[in-house]
Write an enzyme that holds these catalytic residues in place. Structure first.
Site: not given
Length: 277
Positions: A212, A251, A253, A266
């Site tokens: 990401h 998660e 990011h 997250e």
């Protein structure tokens, strides 16, 4: 090597070290917080604060793609915002000292001065869905997620696009290094590198890892592997030299790297990675 986590009440998305603090955007509840415990409520729950950067004016700036604004919080705690239509998402400080952002819903790039003056420039490709943006070699470079390309814009709005070798790669993150620009291909599980002449390279990452964000370093870059709940470091040739697993469901990011690395998770925390202890 060490990894420490700092709990944050919310779902951290973007992260940046600035003004002696580490700041993170809480995308789902319309707030910005610091690791030291300060919380700024934007009084707009649907604002979706996303990418955050250290500004040129003793402040952090961040995109609010939920309500078409770019926000500012001074190191002194003063909160303000500028209206920028088009769902702003990616953000960087440009070579001219202004803030530049991608406008996802109208295929444009926005320029915002610290005085709040806004100019927009079309990228010339419909449905391109511009993602993140960085400054390199006097120009702005950005990912075109749906156009499967890297875009390059001069400060006067002239655009060049570089199609990616891999079809349907889905470029998202981008970060300027010393000799070129690193980017991620979330759908192809690859990282990429492009130099100022437009020469592109792609590097394989773990299968189904969905890279990401990326943060360039003098010796390569760091990449968040969203689906693999991990962060990896690549050397200048695209080889993975370090990997840090952050636990199932983390998660990861946003990413900020200098002597150490900060990662927005997250699941509700910001991880601090010190690769050399």
């Amino acid at each position: 090597m060490s990894v420490n986590e700092h709990a944050i009440d919310g779902a951290p998305y973007g992260v940046v070290a600035a003004g002696g603090e580490v700041w993170t955007t809480l995308v789902h509840i319309g707030r910005v917080a610091t690791v030291s415990g300060r919380v700024y409520d934007l009084d707009a729950p649907e604002s979706r604060p996303s990418v955050i950067v250290d500004g040129p004016d003793d402040a952090v700036w961040f995109t609010r793609n939920g309500d078409d604004r770019v926000g500012r919080i001074g190191y002194d705690g003063v909160v303000s915002a500028v209206d920028v239509a088009g769902a702003p998402y990616g953000l960087c400080v440009g070579p001219d000292g202004a803030l530049w952002c991608t406008l996802m819903s109208n295929d444009s790039i926005g320029r915002i001065t610290v005085a709040g003056e806004v100019t927009t420039y079309p990228i010339g490709t419909t449905g391109a869905f511009p993602g993140m943006i960085t400054s390199f070699a006097g120009d702005l470079w950005f990912t075109l997620n749906q156009a499967n390309a890297i875009g390059r814009m001069t400060v006067t709005g002239q655009v060049t696009t570089y199609p990616l070798p891999t079809a349907g790669a889905g470029p998202v993150g981008i970060s300027a290094g010393t000799d070129g620009v690193w980017f991620t291909e979330i759908l192809a599980n690859q990282a990429g590198f492009i130099d100022s002449a437009g020469v592109l390279e792609e590097f394989a990452l773990p299968a189904d890892s969905k890279p990401h964000a990326v943060a360039a370093t003098p010796d390569g870059c760091w990449v968040t592997l969203w689906a693999a709940s991990a962060v990896v470091h690549l050397d200048a040739k695209g080889n993975i030299t370090e990997r840090f697993d952050l636990g199932a469901g983390a998660e990861p990011h946003g990413l900020s790297a200098d002597d150490s690395v900060w990662v927005a998770l997250e699941k509700g925390s910001v991880a601090h990675i010190q690769p050399h202890g």
